[in-house]
Design a protein around this motif. Structure first.
Motif, mmCIF file in Angstrom:
data_model
loop_
_atom_site.group_PDB
_atom_site.id
_atom_site.type_symbol
_atom_site.label_atom_id
_atom_site.label_comp_id
_atom_site.label_asym_id
_atom_site.label_seq_id
_atom_site.Cartn_x
_atom_site.Cartn_y
_atom_site.Cartn_z
ATOM 1 N N VAL A 28 0.835 -1.203 0.000
ATOM 2 C CA VAL A 28 0.000 0.000 0.000
ATOM 3 C C VAL A 28 0.870 1.253 0.000
ATOM 4 C CG1 VAL A 28 -0.179 -0.137 2.533
ATOM 5 C CG2 VAL A 28 -1.824 1.235 1.260
ATOM 6 N N GLY A 29 0.476 2.235 -0.795
ATOM 7 C CA GLY A 29 1.052 3.569 -0.716
ATOM 8 C C GLY A 29 2.496 3.720 -1.141
ATOM 9 N N GLY A 30 3.025 2.765 -1.902
ATOM 10 C CA GLY A 30 4.401 2.881 -2.351
ATOM 11 C C GLY A 30 5.431 2.551 -1.295
ATOM 12 N N SER A 31 4.986 2.106 -0.136
ATOM 13 C CA SER A 31 5.922 1.707 0.917
ATOM 14 C C SER A 31 6.407 0.290 0.662
ATOM 15 C CB SER A 31 5.235 1.773 2.285
ATOM 16 O OG SER A 31 4.810 3.085 2.579
ATOM 17 N N ARG A 32 7.513 -0.050 1.300
ATOM 18 C CA ARG A 32 7.907 -1.445 1.294
ATOM 19 C C ARG A 32 6.804 -2.259 1.960
ATOM 20 N NH1 ARG A 32 13.635 -0.480 4.032
ATOM 21 N NH2 ARG A 32 12.348 1.137 4.976
ATOM 22 N N VAL A 33 6.781 -3.538 1.719
ATOM 23 C CA VAL A 33 5.716 -4.377 2.268
ATOM 24 C C VAL A 33 5.605 -4.142 3.772
ATOM 25 C CG1 VAL A 33 4.963 -6.743 2.672
ATOM 26 C CG2 VAL A 33 5.965 -6.113 0.470
ATOM 27 N N ASP B 212 1.053 1.920 -5.154
ATOM 28 C CA ASP B 212 2.257 2.686 -5.484
ATOM 29 C C ASP B 212 2.327 4.065 -4.852
ATOM 30 O OD1 ASP B 212 3.130 0.607 -7.233
ATOM 31 O OD2 ASP B 212 1.711 1.336 -8.730
ATOM 32 N N TRP B 213 1.201 4.615 -4.420
ATOM 33 C CA TRP B 213 1.204 5.967 -3.864
ATOM 34 C C TRP B 213 -0.060 6.207 -3.059
ATOM 35 C CZ3 TRP B 213 -3.197 8.103 -5.778
ATOM 36 C CH2 TRP B 213 -3.623 7.710 -7.058
ATOM 37 N N LEU B 214 -0.036 7.289 -2.283
ATOM 38 C CA LEU B 214 -1.251 7.768 -1.644
ATOM 39 C C LEU B 214 -1.351 9.266 -1.884
ATOM 40 C CD1 LEU B 214 -0.928 9.462 1.318
ATOM 41 C CD2 LEU B 214 -0.050 7.244 2.000
ATOM 42 N N GLU B 215 -2.572 9.735 -1.955
ATOM 43 C CA GLU B 215 -2.827 11.145 -2.222
ATOM 44 C C GLU B 215 -3.808 11.657 -1.184
ATOM 45 O OE1 GLU B 215 -2.906 12.485 -6.475
ATOM 46 O OE2 GLU B 215 -4.954 13.062 -5.918
ATOM 47 N N ILE B 216 -3.445 12.737 -0.505
ATOM 48 C CA ILE B 216 -4.317 13.335 0.488
ATOM 49 C C ILE B 216 -4.523 14.801 0.132
ATOM 50 C CG2 ILE B 216 -2.360 13.741 2.053
ATOM 51 C CD1 ILE B 216 -5.941 12.893 3.185
ATOM 52 N N ASP B 217 -5.768 15.177 -0.056
ATOM 53 C CA ASP B 217 -6.130 16.558 -0.417
ATOM 54 C C ASP B 217 -5.348 17.043 -1.633
ATOM 55 O OD1 ASP B 217 -7.850 16.549 1.776
ATOM 56 O OD2 ASP B 217 -6.316 17.353 3.113
ATOM 57 N N GLY B 218 -5.177 16.149 -2.613
ATOM 58 C CA GLY B 218 -4.535 16.525 -3.869
ATOM 59 C C GLY B 218 -3.026 16.433 -3.886
ATOM 60 N N ARG C 225 5.207 6.763 2.696
ATOM 61 C CA ARG C 225 4.945 7.527 3.916
ATOM 62 C C ARG C 225 4.403 6.653 5.046
ATOM 63 N NH1 ARG C 225 3.433 12.916 3.739
ATOM 64 N NH2 ARG C 225 3.028 12.615 5.970
ATOM 65 N N ILE C 226 4.018 5.425 4.742
ATOM 66 C CA ILE C 226 3.356 4.583 5.736
ATOM 67 C C ILE C 226 4.396 3.736 6.453
ATOM 68 C CG2 ILE C 226 1.559 2.868 6.130
ATOM 69 C CD1 ILE C 226 0.310 3.723 3.470
ATOM 70 N N GLY C 227 4.416 3.836 7.769
ATOM 71 C CA GLY C 227 5.387 3.093 8.559
ATOM 72 C C GLY C 227 4.994 1.636 8.737
ATOM 73 N N SER C 228 5.989 0.798 8.966
ATOM 74 C CA SER C 228 5.789 -0.635 9.165
ATOM 75 C C SER C 228 6.138 -1.003 10.598
ATOM 76 C CB SER C 228 6.666 -1.423 8.187
ATOM 77 O OG SER C 228 6.443 -2.812 8.311
ATOM 78 N N GLY C 229 5.491 -2.057 11.104
ATOM 79 C CA GLY C 229 5.805 -2.541 12.436
ATOM 80 C C GLY C 229 5.292 -1.660 13.550
ATOM 81 N N THR C 230 4.183 -0.972 13.312
ATOM 82 C CA THR C 230 3.604 -0.080 14.309
ATOM 83 C C THR C 230 2.090 -0.198 14.267
ATOM 84 O OG1 THR C 230 3.517 2.227 15.064
ATOM 85 C CG2 THR C 230 3.562 1.856 12.685
ATOM 86 N N LEU C 231 1.421 0.191 15.337
ATOM 87 C CA LEU C 231 -0.036 0.057 15.391
ATOM 88 C C LEU C 231 -0.702 0.824 14.262
ATOM 89 C CD1 LEU C 231 -2.678 -0.822 16.796
ATOM 90 C CD2 LEU C 231 -2.483 1.238 18.217
#
Length: 227
Positions: free
Chosen positions: A93-98, A204-210, A216-222
Protein backbone atom coordinates in the motif's frame (compact mmCIF):
# COMPACT_ATOMS: atom_id res chain seq x y z
CA UNK A 1 -33.55 -14.14 4.93
CA UNK A 2 -33.34 -11.63 7.74
CA UNK A 3 -30.29 -10.15 9.45
CA UNK A 4 -29.57 -11.13 13.04
CA UNK A 5 -28.21 -7.98 14.71
CA UNK A 6 -28.84 -9.10 18.30
CA UNK A 7 -26.65 -12.18 18.37
CA UNK A 8 -24.28 -12.51 21.30
CA UNK A 9 -20.53 -12.71 20.70
CA UNK A 10 -20.62 -16.41 21.59
CA UNK A 11 -23.46 -17.09 19.14
CA UNK A 12 -21.60 -15.28 16.37
CA UNK A 13 -18.46 -17.27 17.09
CA UNK A 14 -20.40 -20.54 16.92
CA UNK A 15 -22.00 -19.56 13.60
CA UNK A 16 -18.63 -18.61 12.12
CA UNK A 17 -17.16 -21.92 13.24
CA UNK A 18 -20.06 -23.93 11.81
CA UNK A 19 -19.87 -22.11 8.47
CA UNK A 20 -16.10 -22.27 8.09
CA UNK A 21 -15.59 -18.53 8.74
CA UNK A 22 -16.89 -17.59 5.30
CA UNK A 23 -19.90 -17.48 3.01
CA UNK A 24 -21.19 -21.04 2.87
CA UNK A 25 -21.80 -20.84 -0.89
CA UNK A 26 -18.72 -19.11 -2.34
CA UNK A 27 -16.14 -18.90 0.47
CA UNK A 28 -15.80 -15.10 0.55
CA UNK A 29 -14.63 -14.10 4.03
CA UNK A 30 -16.92 -11.04 4.21
CA UNK A 31 -20.45 -11.91 5.20
CA UNK A 32 -23.71 -11.19 6.97
CA UNK A 33 -25.24 -13.23 9.78
CA UNK A 34 -28.61 -14.34 8.43
CA UNK A 35 -31.48 -16.40 9.73
CA UNK A 36 -32.12 -19.60 7.80
CA UNK A 37 -34.91 -19.18 5.24
CA UNK A 38 -36.98 -22.07 6.59
CA UNK A 39 -36.80 -22.81 10.28
CA UNK A 40 -34.41 -21.90 13.09
CA UNK A 41 -30.68 -21.47 12.89
CA UNK A 42 -28.35 -19.04 11.17
CA UNK A 43 -25.77 -19.05 8.43
CA UNK A 44 -23.21 -16.81 6.71
CA UNK A 45 -23.71 -15.43 3.21
CA UNK A 46 -21.65 -12.77 1.48
CA UNK A 47 -23.54 -9.71 0.19
CA UNK A 48 -23.57 -11.10 -3.36
CA UNK A 49 -25.01 -14.49 -2.41
CA UNK A 50 -27.54 -12.88 -0.11
CA UNK A 51 -28.60 -10.73 -3.06
CA UNK A 52 -29.25 -13.92 -5.03
CA UNK A 53 -31.55 -15.09 -2.23
CA UNK A 54 -33.45 -11.80 -2.28
CA UNK A 55 -33.83 -12.06 -6.06
CA UNK A 56 -35.17 -15.60 -5.78
CA UNK A 57 -32.19 -17.07 -7.64
CA UNK A 58 -31.13 -19.09 -4.59
CA UNK A 59 -33.90 -21.16 -3.04
CA UNK A 60 -34.28 -21.97 0.66
CA UNK A 61 -33.46 -25.60 -0.14
CA UNK A 62 -30.22 -24.57 -1.83
CA UNK A 63 -29.25 -22.36 1.11
CA UNK A 64 -29.90 -25.26 3.49
CA UNK A 65 -27.69 -27.48 1.34
CA UNK A 66 -24.82 -24.99 1.28
CA UNK A 67 -25.12 -24.50 5.04
CA UNK A 68 -24.96 -28.25 5.63
CA UNK A 69 -21.77 -28.52 3.54
CA UNK A 70 -19.95 -25.15 3.43
CA UNK A 71 -17.74 -24.75 0.39
CA UNK A 72 -14.63 -23.94 2.45
CA UNK A 73 -14.83 -27.39 4.06
CA UNK A 74 -14.90 -29.18 0.71
CA UNK A 75 -11.72 -30.85 -0.51
CA UNK A 76 -11.53 -28.94 -3.78
CA UNK A 77 -11.69 -25.49 -2.17
CA UNK A 78 -8.45 -23.49 -2.57
CA UNK A 79 -8.02 -21.65 0.73
CA UNK A 80 -4.80 -20.03 -0.51
CA UNK A 81 -6.77 -17.71 -2.79
CA UNK A 82 -8.54 -16.07 0.15
CA UNK A 83 -7.19 -14.51 3.37
CA UNK A 84 -7.18 -17.55 5.65
CA UNK A 85 -4.07 -16.80 7.68
CA UNK A 86 -3.34 -17.13 11.40
CA UNK A 87 -1.17 -14.00 11.34
CA UNK A 88 -1.51 -10.33 10.46
CA UNK A 89 -1.28 -10.00 6.68
CA UNK A 90 1.60 -8.29 4.94
CA UNK A 91 0.26 -5.18 3.20
CA UNK A 92 1.14 -3.61 -0.14
CA UNK A 93 0.00 0.00 0.00
CA UNK A 94 1.05 3.57 -0.72
CA UNK A 95 4.40 2.88 -2.35
CA UNK A 96 5.92 1.71 0.92
CA UNK A 97 7.91 -1.45 1.29
CA UNK A 98 5.72 -4.38 2.27
CA UNK A 99 4.17 -3.51 5.63
CA UNK A 100 4.46 -6.07 8.40
CA UNK A 101 2.76 -6.03 11.79
CA UNK A 102 0.78 -2.90 10.96
CA UNK A 103 -2.88 -3.51 11.83
CA UNK A 104 -4.04 0.04 10.96
CA UNK A 105 -2.16 1.31 7.90
CA UNK A 106 -3.94 4.70 7.64
CA UNK A 107 -6.17 6.92 9.74
CA UNK A 108 -7.81 10.13 8.51
CA UNK A 109 -9.01 12.72 11.03
CA UNK A 110 -8.78 10.04 13.70
CA UNK A 111 -10.82 7.52 11.70
CA UNK A 112 -9.19 4.14 10.97
CA UNK A 113 -9.84 3.55 7.26
CA UNK A 114 -8.61 -0.04 7.19
CA UNK A 115 -8.04 -2.40 10.11
CA UNK A 116 -6.58 -5.90 9.87
CA UNK A 117 -6.45 -8.46 12.67
CA UNK A 118 -5.65 -12.16 12.94
CA UNK A 119 -8.54 -14.61 13.37
CA UNK A 120 -9.84 -15.39 16.83
CA UNK A 121 -9.95 -19.14 16.18
CA UNK A 122 -7.77 -21.67 14.41
CA UNK A 123 -8.56 -21.98 10.69
CA UNK A 124 -10.35 -18.64 10.75
CA UNK A 125 -9.94 -15.79 8.29
CA UNK A 126 -8.06 -12.52 8.61
CA UNK A 127 -10.44 -10.00 10.18
CA UNK A 128 -10.91 -7.01 7.91
CA UNK A 129 -12.65 -3.74 8.80
CA UNK A 130 -13.31 -0.90 6.36
CA UNK A 131 -14.48 2.60 7.28
CA UNK A 132 -15.20 5.09 4.49
CA UNK A 133 -16.94 8.41 4.06
CA UNK A 134 -20.60 8.58 3.12
CA UNK A 135 -22.13 11.07 0.67
CA UNK A 136 -21.98 13.75 3.39
CA UNK A 137 -18.38 12.96 4.31
CA UNK A 138 -19.29 11.40 7.64
CA UNK A 139 -17.60 8.06 8.40
CA UNK A 140 -19.54 4.86 7.76
CA UNK A 141 -18.46 1.45 8.99
CA UNK A 142 -18.88 -0.70 5.89
CA UNK A 143 -17.20 -3.83 7.26
CA UNK A 144 -16.54 -4.63 10.90
CA UNK A 145 -14.40 -7.68 11.60
CA UNK A 146 -15.51 -9.29 8.29
CA UNK A 147 -19.18 -8.54 8.93
CA UNK A 148 -20.84 -6.60 6.11
CA UNK A 149 -22.95 -3.94 7.82
CA UNK A 150 -24.95 -2.01 5.16
CA UNK A 151 -28.43 -3.44 4.67
CA UNK A 152 -30.06 -0.59 2.71
CA UNK A 153 -28.26 -0.91 -0.63
CA UNK A 154 -26.07 2.12 0.05
CA UNK A 155 -22.91 0.06 -0.56
CA UNK A 156 -22.21 -2.73 -3.02
CA UNK A 157 -19.80 -5.65 -2.89
CA UNK A 158 -18.25 -7.64 -5.72
CA UNK A 159 -15.76 -10.49 -5.81
CA UNK A 160 -13.71 -10.03 -8.97
CA UNK A 161 -11.15 -12.77 -9.29
CA UNK A 162 -8.86 -12.29 -6.29
CA UNK A 163 -10.26 -8.85 -5.46
CA UNK A 164 -12.77 -7.75 -2.84
CA UNK A 165 -14.44 -4.61 -4.23
CA UNK A 166 -16.65 -2.32 -2.15
CA UNK A 167 -18.26 0.78 -3.64
CA UNK A 168 -20.79 3.37 -2.60
CA UNK A 169 -24.12 3.49 -4.43
CA UNK A 170 -23.88 7.30 -4.17
CA UNK A 171 -20.65 9.26 -4.15
CA UNK A 172 -17.17 8.05 -5.01
CA UNK A 173 -16.39 5.83 -2.02
CA UNK A 174 -14.39 2.80 -3.14
CA UNK A 175 -12.13 0.14 -1.68
CA UNK A 176 -10.56 -2.68 -3.68
CA UNK A 177 -8.44 -5.20 -1.79
CA UNK A 178 -6.48 -7.75 -3.79
CA UNK A 179 -5.79 -11.04 -2.04
CA UNK A 180 -2.26 -11.70 -3.30
CA UNK A 181 -1.83 -14.70 -1.00
CA UNK A 182 -3.47 -15.91 2.17
CA UNK A 183 -1.15 -13.68 4.23
CA UNK A 184 -0.60 -10.81 1.76
CA UNK A 185 -3.12 -8.14 0.77
CA UNK A 186 -2.68 -5.25 -1.65
CA UNK A 187 -4.76 -2.09 -1.36
CA UNK A 188 -5.33 -1.92 -5.10
CA UNK A 189 -7.49 1.20 -4.99
CA UNK A 190 -9.07 3.13 -2.16
CA UNK A 191 -10.89 6.42 -2.57
CA UNK A 192 -12.92 8.35 -0.03
CA UNK A 193 -13.72 11.78 1.34
CA UNK A 194 -14.07 11.75 5.10
CA UNK A 195 -14.53 14.76 7.39
CA UNK A 196 -13.45 17.07 4.59
CA UNK A 197 -10.24 15.16 3.80
CA UNK A 198 -9.87 13.57 0.39
CA UNK A 199 -7.88 10.32 0.33
CA UNK A 200 -6.87 8.10 -2.57
CA UNK A 201 -4.53 5.13 -2.27
CA UNK A 202 -2.99 2.57 -4.63
CA UNK A 203 -0.16 0.06 -4.11
CA UNK A 204 2.26 2.69 -5.48
CA UNK A 205 1.20 5.97 -3.86
CA UNK A 206 -1.25 7.77 -1.64
CA UNK A 207 -2.83 11.15 -2.22
CA UNK A 208 -4.32 13.33 0.49
CA UNK A 209 -6.13 16.56 -0.42
CA UNK A 210 -4.54 16.52 -3.87
CA UNK A 211 -0.94 16.00 -2.71
CA UNK A 212 0.71 12.73 -3.68
CA UNK A 213 3.18 10.87 -1.48
CA UNK A 214 5.24 7.69 -1.73
CA UNK A 215 6.60 5.56 1.10
CA UNK A 216 4.94 7.53 3.92
CA UNK A 217 3.36 4.58 5.74
CA UNK A 218 5.39 3.09 8.56
CA UNK A 219 5.79 -0.64 9.17
CA UNK A 220 5.81 -2.54 12.44
CA UNK A 221 3.60 -0.08 14.31
CA UNK A 222 -0.04 0.06 15.39
CA UNK A 223 -0.86 2.93 13.00
CA UNK A 224 1.22 3.28 9.87
CA UNK A 225 0.19 6.85 9.00
CA UNK A 226 -2.04 9.41 10.70
CA UNK A 227 -3.49 12.10 8.44
Amino acid sequence: MHSLPDLTAEQRADIRQACGFACVRCGVTLYRYLGMPDGPGATLLCPTCHGLVEEGRLTPTQVQSFHANPVVRQRHFARDRLPFSPELPHLIVGGSRVLRDTPIPITVAGEPILVFAPPRRINGATRISVRLGGPDGEPIQVIDGNEWLPTDGSWHFLLRGDRYSMMAARGDGLAVLRIVARNRIAVEHLRTTIKGRRLEVTPDWLEIDGKRYIDRIGSGTLIGLEL
